[in-house]
Design a protein around this motif. Structure first.
Motif, PDB file in Angstrom:
ATOM      1  N   MET A  83       0.748  -1.221  -0.099  1.00  0.00           N
ATOM      2  CA  MET A  83       0.005  -0.001   0.021  1.00  0.00           C
ATOM      3  C   MET A  83       0.888   1.120   0.005  1.00  0.00           C
ATOM      4  N   TYR A  84       0.669   1.861  -0.931  1.00  0.00           N
ATOM      5  CA  TYR A  84       1.591   3.192  -1.072  1.00  0.00           C
ATOM      6  C   TYR A  84       0.522   4.585  -1.048  1.00  0.00           C
ATOM      7  N   SER A  85       1.155   5.668  -0.890  1.00  0.00           N
ATOM      8  CA  SER A  85       0.382   6.866  -0.886  1.00  0.00           C
ATOM      9  C   SER A  85      -0.771   6.888  -0.129  1.00  0.00           C
ATOM     10  N   LEU A  86      -0.714   6.207   1.273  1.00  0.00           N
ATOM     11  CA  LEU A  86      -1.885   6.069   2.115  1.00  0.00           C
ATOM     12  C   LEU A  86      -2.500   7.252   2.435  1.00  0.00           C
ATOM     13  N   LYS A  87      -3.822   7.378   2.447  1.00  0.00           N
ATOM     14  CA  LYS A  87      -4.747   8.345   2.740  1.00  0.00           C
ATOM     15  C   LYS A  87      -5.453   8.058   4.126  1.00  0.00           C
ATOM     16  N   PRO A  88      -6.103   8.892   4.601  1.00  0.00           N
ATOM     17  CA  PRO A  88      -6.630   8.717   5.953  1.00  0.00           C
ATOM     18  C   PRO A  88      -7.844   7.983   5.937  1.00  0.00           C
ATOM     19  N   GLU A  89      -8.502   7.852   4.633  1.00  0.00           N
ATOM     20  CA  GLU A  89      -9.585   7.229   4.235  1.00  0.00           C
ATOM     21  C   GLU A  89      -9.532   5.763   4.076  1.00  0.00           C
ATOM     22  N   ASP A  90      -7.989   5.362   3.984  1.00  0.00           N
ATOM     23  CA  ASP A  90      -7.730   3.963   3.859  1.00  0.00           C
ATOM     24  C   ASP A  90      -7.694   3.138   5.341  1.00  0.00           C
ATOM     25  N   THR A  91      -8.008   4.006   6.403  1.00  0.00           N
ATOM     26  CA  THR A  91      -7.645   3.574   7.550  1.00  0.00           C
ATOM     27  C   THR A  91      -8.974   2.587   7.696  1.00  0.00           C
ATOM     28  N   ALA A  92      -8.629   1.260   8.320  1.00  0.00           N
ATOM     29  CA  ALA A  92      -9.475   0.224   8.409  1.00  0.00           C
ATOM     30  C   ALA A  92      -8.932  -1.120   8.752  1.00  0.00           C
ATOM     31  N   VAL A  93      -9.610  -1.896   9.266  1.00  0.00           N
ATOM     32  CA  VAL A  93      -9.268  -3.361   9.504  1.00  0.00           C
ATOM     33  C   VAL A  93      -9.227  -3.998   8.276  1.00  0.00           C
ATOM     34  N   TYR A  94      -8.154  -4.688   7.703  1.00  0.00           N
ATOM     35  CA  TYR A  94      -7.993  -5.302   6.501  1.00  0.00           C
ATOM     36  C   TYR A  94      -7.947  -6.807   6.818  1.00  0.00           C
ATOM     37  N   TYR A  95      -9.006  -7.457   6.038  1.00  0.00           N
ATOM     38  CA  TYR A  95      -9.052  -8.934   6.138  1.00  0.00           C
ATOM     39  C   TYR A  95      -8.721  -9.579   4.810  1.00  0.00           C
ATOM     40  N   CYS A  96      -8.315 -10.684   5.013  1.00  0.00           N
ATOM     41  CA  CYS A  96      -7.569 -11.581   3.814  1.00  0.00           C
ATOM     42  C   CYS A  96      -8.602 -12.731   3.954  1.00  0.00           C
ATOM     43  N   ALA A  97      -9.383 -13.169   2.707  1.00  0.00           N
ATOM     44  CA  ALA A  97      -9.984 -14.359   2.380  1.00  0.00           C
ATOM     45  C   ALA A  97      -9.923 -14.946   1.352  1.00  0.00           C
ATOM     46  N   THR A  98     -10.531 -16.325   1.322  1.00  0.00           N
ATOM     47  CA  THR A  98     -10.206 -17.058   0.146  1.00  0.00           C
ATOM     48  C   THR A  98     -11.643 -17.472  -0.067  1.00  0.00           C
ATOM     49  N   GLY A  99     -11.904 -17.741  -1.478  1.00  0.00           N
ATOM     50  CA  GLY A  99     -12.979 -18.516  -1.959  1.00  0.00           C
ATOM     51  C   GLY A  99     -13.359 -18.452  -3.563  1.00  0.00           C
ATOM     52  N   SER A 100     -14.235 -19.026  -4.129  1.00  0.00           N
ATOM     53  CA  SER A 100     -14.374 -19.155  -5.217  1.00  0.00           C
ATOM     54  C   SER A 100     -14.619 -18.148  -6.295  1.00  0.00           C
ATOM     55  N   TYR A 101     -15.120 -16.837  -5.913  1.00  0.00           N
ATOM     56  CA  TYR A 101     -15.236 -15.661  -6.460  1.00  0.00           C
ATOM     57  C   TYR A 101     -14.857 -14.420  -5.566  1.00  0.00           C
ATOM     58  N   PRO A 102     -14.228 -13.462  -6.170  1.00  0.00           N
ATOM     59  CA  PRO A 102     -14.099 -12.392  -5.125  1.00  0.00           C
ATOM     60  C   PRO A 102     -14.961 -11.352  -4.596  1.00  0.00           C
ATOM     61  N   ARG A 103     -16.038 -12.013  -4.156  1.00  0.00           N
ATOM     62  CA  ARG A 103     -16.964 -11.223  -3.428  1.00  0.00           C
ATOM     63  C   ARG A 103     -17.112 -11.931  -1.760  1.00  0.00           C
ATOM     64  N   ALA A 104     -17.581 -11.340  -0.845  1.00  0.00           N
ATOM     65  CA  ALA A 104     -17.588 -11.411   0.457  1.00  0.00           C
ATOM     66  C   ALA A 104     -18.381 -12.871   0.603  1.00  0.00           C
ATOM     67  N   SER A 105     -19.671 -12.685  -0.240  1.00  0.00           N
ATOM     68  CA  SER A 105     -20.565 -13.703   0.013  1.00  0.00           C
ATOM     69  C   SER A 105     -19.886 -15.374  -0.621  1.00  0.00           C
ATOM     70  N   HIS A 106     -19.009 -15.177  -1.477  1.00  0.00           N
ATOM     71  CA  HIS A 106     -18.240 -16.310  -1.891  1.00  0.00           C
ATOM     72  C   HIS A 106     -16.873 -16.862  -1.173  1.00  0.00           C
ATOM     73  N   MET A 107     -16.701 -16.120  -0.144  1.00  0.00           N
ATOM     74  CA  MET A 107     -15.576 -16.454   0.751  1.00  0.00           C
ATOM     75  C   MET A 107     -15.763 -17.453   1.562  1.00  0.00           C
ATOM     76  N   THR A 108     -14.971 -18.474   1.686  1.00  0.00           N
ATOM     77  CA  THR A 108     -14.934 -19.777   2.672  1.00  0.00           C
ATOM     78  C   THR A 108     -14.197 -19.610   3.667  1.00  0.00           C
ATOM     79  N   SER A 109     -12.995 -18.770   3.875  1.00  0.00           N
ATOM     80  CA  SER A 109     -12.191 -18.593   5.015  1.00  0.00           C
ATOM     81  C   SER A 109     -11.676 -17.261   5.268  1.00  0.00           C
ATOM     82  N   TRP A 110     -11.777 -16.933   6.562  1.00  0.00           N
ATOM     83  CA  TRP A 110     -11.451 -15.426   6.751  1.00  0.00           C
ATOM     84  C   TRP A 110     -10.373 -15.370   7.761  1.00  0.00           C
ATOM     85  N   GLY A 111      -9.474 -14.326   7.522  1.00  0.00           N
ATOM     86  CA  GLY A 111      -8.539 -14.127   8.688  1.00  0.00           C
ATOM     87  C   GLY A 111      -9.260 -13.052   9.891  1.00  0.00           C
TER      88      GLY A 111
END
Length: 120
Positions: A83-111
C-alpha cells in the motif's frame, strides 16, 4: 478449515506505505481467489483487491487502483498487499479471505484482520 493469518498493519502518516501479509495454514489456494477486504469504523466491509491464485491476475477497487499492489508467493502460500500513498480514508481493519469468487458472499475462509491507521 484453513486458517488465514494477516500481519503488517500499523499506524502510518498520510503519504506513507505499508505491506500487509496473509499466510494460509495449508496449501489451499489452488484455483481460488484470494481477496483483501477492509472495514472502516462505522462503515460496511468493502472489496479492496483480489488475485487469482492459479494465474496471478489481479483486480482492484477504483479507490486503491494505482496505489495498492497485490502479489502472491506460491512457495510460502502467502499473499501480500503493498500500500502506497496512503490516505486517512484507507484507515480500516484489513481482512484476507479466500473463496471461489472475489465477493464476500463467496469467501469460505477469513482471517481475523489487521488494523491499518493512517493519520493526517
Amino acid at each position: 478449515q484453513v486458517q488465514l493469518l494477516e500481519s503488517g498493519g500499523g499506524t502510518v502518516q498520510a503519504g506513507g506505505s505499508l505491506r500487509l501479509s496473509c499466510v494460509a495454514s495449508e496449501r489451499t489456494f489452488g484455483t481460488q481467489y484470494v481477496t483483501w477486504f477492509r472495514q472502516a469504523p462505522g462503515k460496511e466491509r468493502e472489496f479492496v483487491t483480489a488475485i487469482t491464485w492459479s494465474t496471478g491476475q489481479t483486480i482492484y477497487a477504483d479507490s486503491v487502483k494505482g496505489r495498492f499492489s497485490m502479489s502472491r508467493d506460491n512457495t510460502e502460500n502467502a499473499v501480500f498487499l503493498e500500500m502506497y500513498s496512503l490516505k486517512p480514508e484507507d484507515t480500516a481493519v484489513y481482512y484476507c479471505a479466500t473463496g471461489s469468487y472475489p465477493r464476500a458472499s463467496h469467501m469460505t475462509s477469513w482471517g481475523k484482520g489487521t488494523l491499518v491507521t493512517v493519520s493526517s
